[in-house]
Write a protein that holds these residues in place. Structure first.
Motif, mmCIF file in Angstrom:
data_model
loop_
_atom_site.group_PDB
_atom_site.id
_atom_site.type_symbol
_atom_site.label_atom_id
_atom_site.label_comp_id
_atom_site.label_asym_id
_atom_site.label_seq_id
_atom_site.Cartn_x
_atom_site.Cartn_y
_atom_site.Cartn_z
ATOM 1 N N CYS A 8 0.840 -1.188 0.000
ATOM 2 C CA CYS A 8 0.000 0.000 0.000
ATOM 3 C C CYS A 8 0.877 1.241 0.000
ATOM 4 O O CYS A 8 1.858 1.310 0.745
ATOM 5 N N PRO A 9 0.575 2.259 -0.813
ATOM 6 C CA PRO A 9 1.343 3.501 -0.775
ATOM 7 C C PRO A 9 1.308 4.121 0.622
ATOM 8 O O PRO A 9 0.251 4.168 1.270
ATOM 9 N N ALA A 10 2.449 4.604 1.096
ATOM 10 C CA ALA A 10 2.547 5.117 2.458
ATOM 11 C C ALA A 10 3.674 6.132 2.580
ATOM 12 O O ALA A 10 4.627 6.130 1.780
ATOM 13 N N TRP A 11 3.539 6.981 3.581
ATOM 14 C CA TRP A 11 4.596 7.919 3.981
ATOM 15 C C TRP A 11 4.844 7.752 5.468
ATOM 16 O O TRP A 11 3.920 7.460 6.228
ATOM 17 N N VAL A 12 6.062 7.957 5.905
ATOM 18 C CA VAL A 12 6.387 7.966 7.329
ATOM 19 C C VAL A 12 6.171 9.380 7.862
ATOM 20 O O VAL A 12 6.758 10.337 7.346
ATOM 21 N N LEU A 13 5.332 9.497 8.899
ATOM 22 C CA LEU A 13 5.103 10.795 9.535
ATOM 23 C C LEU A 13 6.013 11.001 10.745
ATOM 24 O O LEU A 13 6.406 12.132 11.053
ATOM 25 N N THR A 29 -1.170 6.147 5.130
ATOM 26 C CA THR A 29 -1.396 5.292 3.974
ATOM 27 C C THR A 29 -2.589 5.783 3.162
ATOM 28 O O THR A 29 -3.506 6.408 3.697
ATOM 29 N N ARG A 30 -2.580 5.472 1.882
ATOM 30 C CA ARG A 30 -3.645 5.951 1.010
ATOM 31 C C ARG A 30 -4.981 5.279 1.312
ATOM 32 O O ARG A 30 -6.019 5.944 1.395
ATOM 33 N N GLU A 31 -4.983 3.971 1.496
ATOM 34 C CA GLU A 31 -6.239 3.250 1.673
ATOM 35 C C GLU A 31 -6.716 3.161 3.116
ATOM 36 O O GLU A 31 -7.913 3.035 3.369
ATOM 37 N N HIS A 32 -5.801 3.218 4.074
ATOM 38 C CA HIS A 32 -6.171 2.940 5.463
ATOM 39 C C HIS A 32 -5.951 4.116 6.406
ATOM 40 O O HIS A 32 -6.195 3.995 7.603
ATOM 41 N N LEU A 51 12.729 4.335 6.271
ATOM 42 C CA LEU A 51 11.803 4.791 7.305
ATOM 43 C C LEU A 51 12.120 6.224 7.720
ATOM 44 O O LEU A 51 12.423 6.525 8.869
ATOM 45 N N GLU A 52 12.057 7.106 6.738
ATOM 46 C CA GLU A 52 12.326 8.515 6.938
ATOM 47 C C GLU A 52 11.180 9.329 6.347
ATOM 48 O O GLU A 52 10.533 8.894 5.395
ATOM 49 N N PRO A 53 10.925 10.522 6.900
ATOM 50 C CA PRO A 53 9.894 11.382 6.294
ATOM 51 C C PRO A 53 10.235 11.733 4.855
ATOM 52 O O PRO A 53 11.409 11.795 4.481
ATOM 53 N N PHE A 54 9.205 11.933 4.069
ATOM 54 C CA PHE A 54 9.314 12.457 2.704
ATOM 55 C C PHE A 54 9.890 11.445 1.714
ATOM 56 O O PHE A 54 10.354 11.812 0.638
ATOM 57 N N VAL A 55 9.844 10.151 2.058
ATOM 58 C CA VAL A 55 10.255 9.083 1.141
ATOM 59 C C VAL A 55 9.004 8.284 0.778
ATOM 60 O O VAL A 55 8.377 7.677 1.659
ATOM 61 N N PRO A 56 8.577 8.275 -0.490
ATOM 62 C CA PRO A 56 7.387 7.507 -0.862
ATOM 63 C C PRO A 56 7.658 6.008 -0.759
ATOM 64 O O PRO A 56 8.688 5.523 -1.233
ATOM 65 N N LEU A 57 6.709 5.295 -0.138
ATOM 66 C CA LEU A 57 6.898 3.873 0.136
ATOM 67 C C LEU A 57 5.734 3.047 -0.381
ATOM 68 O O LEU A 57 4.618 3.548 -0.569
ATOM 69 N N HIS A 58 6.002 1.756 -0.556
ATOM 70 C CA HIS A 58 4.974 0.726 -0.621
ATOM 71 C C HIS A 58 5.220 -0.162 0.598
ATOM 72 O O HIS A 58 6.307 -0.735 0.742
ATOM 73 N N ALA A 76 9.074 3.718 -3.284
ATOM 74 C CA ALA A 76 8.166 3.844 -4.429
ATOM 75 C C ALA A 76 8.520 5.009 -5.346
ATOM 76 O O ALA A 76 7.775 5.313 -6.270
ATOM 77 N N GLY A 77 9.642 5.646 -5.103
ATOM 78 C CA GLY A 77 10.040 6.782 -5.926
ATOM 79 C C GLY A 77 11.124 7.567 -5.219
ATOM 80 O O GLY A 77 11.542 7.220 -4.105
ATOM 81 N N ALA A 78 11.566 8.626 -5.854
ATOM 82 C CA ALA A 78 12.620 9.451 -5.261
ATOM 83 C C ALA A 78 12.087 10.201 -4.050
ATOM 84 O O ALA A 78 10.983 10.741 -4.080
#
Length: 239
Positions: A8-13, A29-32, A51-58, A76-78
């Motif tokens: 699931c797409p996610a960001w660390v806050l 997370t986008r879905e949850h 596991l850092e802020p501003f890094v797009p994850l799955h 999931a990206g830069a």
């Protein structure tokens, strides 16, 4: 939610240590929506830099309780290398999400506005920040009244208003505007916030910022945000 989730797409806050090699994180997370999760053996598994802020994850996880267990993590990206005021703005958005959302309560509009806001921090950021704040307020049940006043009349661009957080915009006579202080703004600013256009131009820019600060402070019960102190430390003395 005991079986592993699909990625699931996610960001660390937010992140803090857990044991010698793990981490406790708040994911958006986008879905949850927002999730609390533990990343066991994060260093050993090569997740430390993810596991850092501003890094797009799955991310994938399992667990039924308040705290999930991350089972897999992929970039999931830069990521965004934010500095100075842009860094303060990024922390500000994350801090608002932590303060105003409940765990496992999806905020799809806010998710999109957060991603757009991060991308905008490489340039003039305030329009994207205003759109993010509006989406978060709306999906948290505190949407702003922007196109009609407290009496149900359409907002007039040239008219001054006083915005009451619990009611909305109250029309003022021109000679009352000076007495309204920080709560005063013009109808053009309310209409710009409603459409998302023209938010970079003065006086809309300053009035919109002041309005959102007033409304968010009210919704946060006066709680101070650390990111605002960080932002002020980066601003030049003449600004």
């Amino acid at each position: 939610m005991s079986a592993p989730e699909a990625h699931c797409p996610a960001w660390v806050l937010h992140r803090r240590p857990y044991g010698e090699t793990g981490a406790l994180v708040e994911l958006f997370t986008r879905e949850h929506g927002r999730l609390g999760a533990v990343a066991r053996g994060a260093r050993r598994r090569g997740w430390g830099g993810l596991l850092e802020p501003f890094v797009p994850l799955h991310a994938a996880w399992r667990g039924r309780g308040e705290l999930k267990t991350i089972t897999d993590l992929e970039q999931a990206g830069a990521g965004y290398r934010l500095r100075g005021e842009a860094l303060a703005c990024g922390f500000y958005m994350a801090e608002l999400l932590l303060a105003m959302t409940r765990r496992e309560d999806p905020h799809p509009r806010t998710w999109e506005a957060y991603a757009v806001g991060l991308d905008a921090l490489t340039g003039p950021a305030e329009p994207a920040l205003r759109r993010f704040e509006l989406a978060l307020l709306a999906e948290s049940g505190y949407g702003l009244r922007l196109e009609e006043d407290v009496h149900g009349a359409p907002i007039a661009a040239e008219r001054p208003y006083r915005y009451a957080p619990e009611r909305g915009p109250e029309p003022l006579e021109p000679d009352e505007a000076g007495e309204a202080g920080g709560a005063c703004l013009h109808g053009a600013t309310l209409l710009a916030l409603a459409t998302g256009e023209g938010l970079a131009e003065e006086p809309v820019r300053s009035e919109a910022r002041r309005l959102m600060r007033t409304v968010l402070s009210h919704r946060l019960g006066g709680r101070r945000l650390r990111s605002r102190e960080l932002f002020r430390s980066f601003r030049k003395p003449h600004q």
